[in-house]
Each structure stands twice: as structure tokens, then as C-alpha cells.
Enzyme design. Structure first.
Site, mmCIF file in Angstrom:
data_model
loop_
_atom_site.group_PDB
_atom_site.id
_atom_site.type_symbol
_atom_site.label_atom_id
_atom_site.label_comp_id
_atom_site.label_asym_id
_atom_site.label_seq_id
_atom_site.Cartn_x
_atom_site.Cartn_y
_atom_site.Cartn_z
ATOM 1 N N ASP A 1 -44.440 -7.187 13.402
ATOM 2 C CA ASP A 1 -45.334 -6.108 13.838
ATOM 3 C C ASP A 1 -45.197 -5.759 15.317
ATOM 4 O O ASP A 1 -46.173 -5.371 15.975
ATOM 5 C CB ASP A 1 -46.808 -6.467 13.538
ATOM 6 C CG ASP A 1 -47.045 -6.752 12.068
ATOM 7 O OD1 ASP A 1 -46.347 -6.144 11.243
ATOM 8 O OD2 ASP A 1 -47.929 -7.580 11.750
ATOM 9 N N LYS B 1 -41.261 -2.182 15.463
ATOM 10 C CA LYS B 1 -39.858 -1.877 15.102
ATOM 11 C C LYS B 1 -39.741 -0.467 14.507
ATOM 12 O O LYS B 1 -38.819 0.273 14.824
ATOM 13 C CB LYS B 1 -39.345 -2.905 14.067
ATOM 14 C CG LYS B 1 -39.366 -4.341 14.595
ATOM 15 C CD LYS B 1 -38.984 -5.337 13.519
ATOM 16 C CE LYS B 1 -40.033 -5.541 12.439
ATOM 17 N NZ LYS B 1 -41.305 -6.119 12.897
ATOM 18 N N GLY C 1 -44.365 -3.795 6.982
ATOM 19 C CA GLY C 1 -45.149 -2.564 7.100
ATOM 20 C C GLY C 1 -44.796 -1.959 8.441
ATOM 21 O O GLY C 1 -45.184 -2.495 9.475
ATOM 22 N N HIS C 2 -43.994 -0.896 8.423
ATOM 23 C CA HIS C 2 -43.510 -0.303 9.671
ATOM 24 C C HIS C 2 -44.206 1.031 9.906
ATOM 25 O O HIS C 2 -44.003 1.983 9.149
ATOM 26 C CB HIS C 2 -41.986 -0.131 9.612
ATOM 27 C CG HIS C 2 -41.244 -1.434 9.541
ATOM 28 N ND1 HIS C 2 -39.881 -1.540 9.519
ATOM 29 C CD2 HIS C 2 -41.708 -2.720 9.527
ATOM 30 C CE1 HIS C 2 -39.534 -2.811 9.473
ATOM 31 N NE2 HIS C 2 -40.619 -3.553 9.474
ATOM 32 N N GLN D 1 -39.939 -8.177 9.726
ATOM 33 C CA GLN D 1 -40.550 -9.429 10.201
ATOM 34 C C GLN D 1 -40.129 -9.730 11.647
ATOM 35 O O GLN D 1 -39.735 -8.816 12.346
ATOM 36 C CB GLN D 1 -40.205 -10.610 9.285
ATOM 37 C CG GLN D 1 -40.874 -10.589 7.922
ATOM 38 C CD GLN D 1 -40.233 -9.638 6.936
ATOM 39 O OE1 GLN D 1 -39.053 -9.743 6.651
ATOM 40 N NE2 GLN D 1 -41.014 -8.723 6.412
HETATM 41 P P1 GDP Z 1 -43.520 -3.074 12.884
HETATM 42 O O1 GDP Z 1 -43.819 -3.823 11.628
HETATM 43 O O2 GDP Z 1 -42.744 -3.895 13.856
HETATM 44 O O3 GDP Z 1 -42.880 -1.743 12.645
HETATM 45 O O4 GDP Z 1 -44.929 -2.807 13.584
HETATM 46 P P2 GDP Z 1 -46.302 -2.333 12.851
HETATM 47 O O5 GDP Z 1 -46.166 -0.910 12.501
HETATM 48 O O6 GDP Z 1 -46.696 -3.281 11.794
HETATM 49 O O7 GDP Z 1 -47.331 -2.552 14.023
HETATM 50 C C1 GDP Z 1 -47.155 -1.934 15.263
HETATM 51 C C2 GDP Z 1 -48.388 -1.102 15.577
HETATM 52 O O8 GDP Z 1 -48.328 -0.704 16.920
HETATM 53 C C3 GDP Z 1 -48.482 0.172 14.781
HETATM 54 O O9 GDP Z 1 -49.834 0.458 14.559
HETATM 55 C C4 GDP Z 1 -47.856 1.212 15.707
HETATM 56 O O10 GDP Z 1 -48.325 2.519 15.456
HETATM 57 C C5 GDP Z 1 -48.335 0.718 17.035
HETATM 58 N N1 GDP Z 1 -47.504 0.978 18.196
HETATM 59 C C6 GDP Z 1 -46.152 0.894 18.328
HETATM 60 N N2 GDP Z 1 -45.804 1.060 19.617
HETATM 61 C C7 GDP Z 1 -46.940 1.257 20.305
HETATM 62 C C8 GDP Z 1 -47.255 1.446 21.692
HETATM 63 O O11 GDP Z 1 -46.394 1.445 22.565
HETATM 64 N N3 GDP Z 1 -48.574 1.584 22.013
HETATM 65 C C9 GDP Z 1 -49.555 1.555 21.100
HETATM 66 N N4 GDP Z 1 -50.802 1.694 21.505
HETATM 67 N N5 GDP Z 1 -49.311 1.372 19.798
HETATM 68 C C10 GDP Z 1 -48.028 1.209 19.417
HETATM 69 P P1 IMO Z 2 -43.066 -6.476 9.617
HETATM 70 O O1 IMO Z 2 -41.684 -6.056 9.171
HETATM 71 C C1 IMO Z 2 -45.935 -9.666 10.293
HETATM 72 C C2 IMO Z 2 -45.785 -13.074 7.561
HETATM 73 C C3 IMO Z 2 -46.962 -13.251 6.623
HETATM 74 C C4 IMO Z 2 -46.967 -14.755 6.499
HETATM 75 C C5 IMO Z 2 -45.495 -15.101 6.488
HETATM 76 C C6 IMO Z 2 -44.905 -15.283 5.098
HETATM 77 O O2 IMO Z 2 -44.108 -5.448 9.366
HETATM 78 O O3 IMO Z 2 -43.024 -6.961 11.029
HETATM 79 P P2 IMO Z 2 -44.255 -13.549 3.188
HETATM 80 O O4 IMO Z 2 -45.095 -12.557 2.452
HETATM 81 O O5 IMO Z 2 -43.113 -12.968 3.913
HETATM 82 O O6 IMO Z 2 -43.841 -14.705 2.309
HETATM 83 O O7 IMO Z 2 -45.267 -14.194 4.266
HETATM 84 O O8 IMO Z 2 -44.828 -14.034 7.122
HETATM 85 N N1 IMO Z 2 -45.138 -11.744 7.495
HETATM 86 C C7 IMO Z 2 -45.273 -10.797 8.426
HETATM 87 N N2 IMO Z 2 -46.031 -10.778 9.548
HETATM 88 N N3 IMO Z 2 -45.128 -8.626 10.004
HETATM 89 C C8 IMO Z 2 -44.342 -8.648 8.906
HETATM 90 O O9 IMO Z 2 -43.440 -7.699 8.639
HETATM 91 C C9 IMO Z 2 -44.425 -9.754 8.035
HETATM 92 N N4 IMO Z 2 -43.839 -10.076 6.870
HETATM 93 C C10 IMO Z 2 -44.274 -11.297 6.558
HETATM 94 O O10 IMO Z 2 -48.141 -12.745 7.203
HETATM 95 O O11 IMO Z 2 -47.542 -15.333 7.646
HETATM 96 MG MG MG Z 3 -45.490 -4.425 10.480
#
Ligand code: GDP
Ligand code: IMO
Ligand code: MG
Length: 427
Positions: free
Chosen positions: A13, A16, A40-41, A223
Site C-alpha cells: 500500500d 504503487k 488493491g491499487h 504487496q
Molecule cells: P498500492 O497498493 O501500493 O497501490 O497503494 P494503495 O492504493 O493501497 O494505498 C495508497 C493510498 O494512498 C491510496 O489511497 C492512494 O490514493 C493514496 N496516495 C497515493 N499517493 C499519495 C500521496 O502522495 N498523497 C496522498 N495523500 N495520498 C496518496
Molecule cells: P498491495 O498490492 C498490504 C498482507 C495481508 C496479510 C499478509 C498475507 O495493495 O500493496 P495474503 O492475503 O496475501 O495471504 O495476506 O499480506 N497483504 C497486503 N498488505 N497491501 C497488499 O497489497 C497486501 N497483500 C497482502 O494484509 O498481512
Molecule cells: Mg494496496
């Protein structure tokens, strides 16, 4: 041109999706190489706000080939829903392809993931319950069913029949739950097969042709490195490799072809699920970050644990991946703080250690050693040039560059595509 790998450098998270959506404008192809719909991107762009679980974040750019690589575990229901949702929002999905070598998430994988989590009780990993552990276990145990099997009904039925016998024995004898029906799964997956067939192909030649044509490719990680089964906080990890090395295996692009490896770091640390996190803040500051940044999981909605930047874990992650640059995200979240801490070492039995321990019992005993830097106390969300950032923000970035021995290439100051500062050109 070049192959650019985008890697989650912490516990997932990191942002990416945002970075890939930003860079994909100049790419010819974007390839997801690991994980499944546990990812979840979040992408926010002129099409709206999306939480992509399987479709590469380059999908919003017309003409950019998007590949779900061989290393991804595909849940067909989730993928079909995702494609449908994108189309509903006017996004063209005709340039999406799925590797015929990708493994399928089957109903018993999700069921077993949940049952095993229940069985672990207090020691639950906190998985996303998407079937990730079971599907990758089956891949290695040679019990997997792949997307290519969907294209041949006779083979698919035979394979399913064989595997389901084992799975039903486990479900009934170990977990005391009802067995699954062969007919039901067969019918269900045949209907998915019909809808997914146009997307499934051998994606290797497509990718290699792009590289031979010297056109840029992005490999989109899922991840984060600290969730890697080898280098993460085992057993509180995921089940496929989110690292740069994993990008090669999960896409079929050989390691010599990787040109730039970008580590995506949040300006602080978050983790969702169980397992040690040395810099976790169980106080008002942790809560403040969670609420200000809305740190809730994009896949499960669970609150993310928040803490200061951990440069010990960060340095380890940089070494494991060989980052050539950093994308630092969510710097704007720190706008409101008077001062900001960075963990530069761990205190263990009276000594200071700088290496990230492999044993989580030892890691659990580590106390973070902090360095404190001044905050900047103004909003940076509208800044688009590095030099316009407040001096304190630049000082914070410079300190991270020194601690990680890696230059920062992108600074993200908001969730939207345009809220980005390109410090160095990557593509
Ligand atoms: P990912 O799994 O690595 O793609 O990241 P996620 O989408 O799960 O979580 C990143 C969160 O940060 C999301 O809600 C994005 O919309 C938000 N986000 C990404 N870059 C920035 C930033 O520079 N500032 C803020 N405030 N939010 C950001
Ligand atoms: P993105 O791509 C954050 C974590 C789960 C748990 C562990 C194992 O959005 O960054 P799993 O379901 O993979 O067997 O769970 O890994 N986990 C993540 N945490 N971002 C993710 O993906 C994750 N995918 C799995 O919360 O701790
Ligand atoms: Mg994510």
C-alpha cells in the site's frame, strides 16, 4: 528504451498504483507479475477513482498493452467484475491480456484460506482471505489449475476432478465442512472461460517483442518487500515474491533486461494484518496519521497500522531489490506535524543494531532508535517543482536518501496523477 520495475518497498500500500498510472503515459506495456486480488491499487485520474485488484494500473492509457503475467494468481470472478467496472467508466480494455501460464484461484482456495485463518485463532496472519496462500501452495505442490486449462474443457474437467478429490478430503476430514461440487465448479468456470478466452494468450512473445522494439515497459509490483516469503517478517508474509527478482520470474523478462528498479516508499510506515512492525505508533500520532491519510485497506477496508519511517527495514529492502531510485509517496500527510521521526537503528539487549533481523521473535524485542527532524507546517499538495518544497521537506527527503543510499526520483504530494514532482526522468 527501458524496463522499469515498480516495487512496494515496505509492507504494501505504498502507492504503487498511483506511480504506475503516472509513469504509464510513456510506456508501451504494463505487466503485473505477482500476488492476486489481495492487492488493491488506488488510481485517481480523469476517469475517476479505481481500486484495481488484478488489472494493471496502466489500463487507463489507450495503446498501452496491459498484461496479467504468469506470476499472478487470477480469480476469474474478481477479474470479470473489474473489467466490467472499467468498461462502465468508459475505459477501453481491449489492450488487456492474461498469461496462459497464470494460476487460477478456485473456490477451495478462498474457502481454505478462511478456514486456516480461523484455525490459527490468536496467531492468525490476518490474510486478505482471497485464497493467496492456498493457490501458491498448490502451484508449488503441482496441484494448480492454470488459465490455459480453461481453454480446453476436457483437460480442465479431468484436472479439476483429480484436484478436487484431494481438496474435498481435506475439507471434510480436517475441517469438517461440506465437500464442494465438481459439477457446480465446472459449470461456473466454463462460463468464466467463455468470457475470459479472448484475453488469454502466451504473453511472453508480446513482452519480448516490446523489448526488442526498444519500447518502454513497466513491471507493476504488488504487496511489499517486507511481505516477501523469504525476506519479510515470516510467517506474517504473503505467498509470492513482491521483489525485483520476483518481477523477472513472474513476467518472463530475464534479469539482464531490468533497467530501472524503483522502490515505492510511503513517507512513513503502514502495515495491515498481523506481524511485527517496530515503528508502529499506538498513540495519538498513529491515529492522527490514520485519520488524516484515511489509512484503511483498499481490499479489505481494515484499518492500517501506522508508524514512523523505518530506515532499518528500508535499507534492507533497498539491498534486497537493488533500487536505482525511490518514489516517495504521501509526503503531504506529514504537512501538519511539528516534528517528524525516522528510525535509524534498533536497540536490542543494550546494543544498537542496523541489520533487519530474520527472526520475528528477535524483531519483536527490537526498540526503534529515532532521529527527529523539524516539520514544515504548510500544505505541499499544490507544489510541482522540487525546489519549491519547503526546506524542511527537502531536508527530510535528503536524510532518507542518505539513510537508504538511494536517490529520490519522484515525490508524490497527493493521490491524483498530477500531484507529483518528477525529480529525475525515469521513462
Ligand atoms: P498500492 O497498493 O501500493 O497501490 O497503494 P494503495 O492504493 O493501497 O494505498 C495508497 C493510498 O494512498 C491510496 O489511497 C492512494 O490514493 C493514496 N496516495 C497515493 N499517493 C499519495 C500521496 O502522495 N498523497 C496522498 N495523500 N495520498 C496518496
Ligand atoms: P498491495 O498490492 C498490504 C498482507 C495481508 C496479510 C499478509 C498475507 O495493495 O500493496 P495474503 O492475503 O496475501 O495471504 O495476506 O499480506 N497483504 C497486503 N498488505 N497491501 C497488499 O497489497 C497486501 N497483500 C497482502 O494484509 O498481512
Ligand atoms: Mg494496496
Amino acid at each position: 528504451m527501458s524496463v522499469v520495475v515498480i516495487i512496494g518497498a515496505q509492507w504494501g500500500d505504498e502507492g504503487k498504483g498511483k506511480i504506475v498510472d503516472l509513469l504509464a503515459e510513456k510506456a508501451k506495456a504494463v505487466v503485473r507479475f505477482s500476488g492476486g486480488d489481495n492487492a488493491g491499487h488506488t488510481v485517481i485520474n480523469p476517469y475517476g477513482e479505481f481500486k484495481l485488484h488484478l488489472v494493471p494500473s496502466g489500463i487507463f492509457h489507450r495503446g498501452v498493452v496491459c498484461v496479467i503475467g504468469n506470476g499472478v494468481a487470477v480469480n476469474p470472478v474478481i477479474l470479470l467484475e473489474e473489467i466490467e467496472n472499467l468498461q462502465k467508466h468508459g475505459v477501453d480494455t481491449s489492450h488487456l491480456f492474461i498469461s496462459d501460464r497464470a494460476h487460477l484461484i478456485m473456490p477451495y482456495h478462498t474457502l481454505l484460506d478462511g478456514l486456516e485463518e480461523e484455525r490459527r485463532g490468536e496467531g492468525a496472519i490476518g490474510t486478505t482471505r482471497k485464497g493467496i496462500g492456498p493457490v501458491f501452495a498448490d502451484k508449488i505442490a503441482r496441484l494448480g489449475i492454470r488459465t490455459c486449462d480453461l481453454l480446453n474443457k476436457k483437460n480442465f474437467r479431468a484436472r479439476l476432478c483429480q484436484v478436487l478429490e484431494t481438496k474435498n478430503a481435506i475439507l471434510t476430514k480436517i475441517y469438517s465442512v461440506s465437500p464442494l461440487s465438481l459439477e457446480e465448479i465446472y459449470e461456473q468456470y466454463c462460463s468464466y472461460a467463455e468470457r475470459l478466452a479472448p484475453f488469454i494468450r502466451d504473453t511472453g512473445p508480446l513482452i519480448q517483442d516490446t523489448i526488442s522494439g526498444k519500447q518502454p515497459i513497466i513491471l507493476e509490483g504488488a504487496q511489499g518487500t517486507m511481505l516477501d516469503p523469504d525476506f519479510g517478517t515470516y510467517p506474517y508474509v504473503t505467498s509470492s515474491s513482491p521483489t525485483a527478482a520476483g518481477s523477472s520470474i513472474g513476467s518472463g523478462i530475464n534479469v539482464k533486461q531490468l533497467d530501472h528498479i524503483i522502490g515505492v516508499f510511503k513517507a512513513y510506515t503502514t502495515r495491515v494484518g498481523g506481524g511485527p512492525m517496530p515503528t508502529e505508533l499506538k498513540d495519538k500520532i498513529g491515529e492522527f496519521i490514520r485519520e488524516r491519510a484515511h489509512e484503511y485497506g483498499a481490499t479489505t477496508g481494515r484499518p492500517r497500522r501506522c508508524g514512523w519511517f523505518d530506515a532499518v527495514a528500508g535499507r534492507f529492502s533497498t539491498q534486497v531489490n537493488g533500487f536505482t531510485g525511490i518514489a516517495l509517496t504521501r509526503l503531504d500527510v506529514l504537512d501538519a506535524l511539528d516534528s517528524i521521526k525516522i528510525c535509524t537503528g534498533y536497540k536490542l539487549n543494550g546494543n544498537i543494531i542496523k541489520d533487519f533481523p530474520g527472526d520475528i521473535d528477535i524483531l519483536g524485542k527490537c526498540q526503534p532508535v529515532y532521529e527527529e527532524l523539524p516539520g514544515w507546517r504548510i500544505s505541499i499538495s499544490d507544489i510541482r517543482h522540487y525546489k519549491q518544497l519547503p526546506a524542511q521537506a527537502r531536508q527530510y527527503i535528503s536524510r532518507l536518501e542518505v539513510l537508504l543510499s538511494c536517490p529520490v526520483s519522484i515525490v508524490s504530494v497527493g493521490a491524483s496523477r498530477d500531484q507529483s514532482i518528477m525529480v529525475k526522468q525515469i521513462m
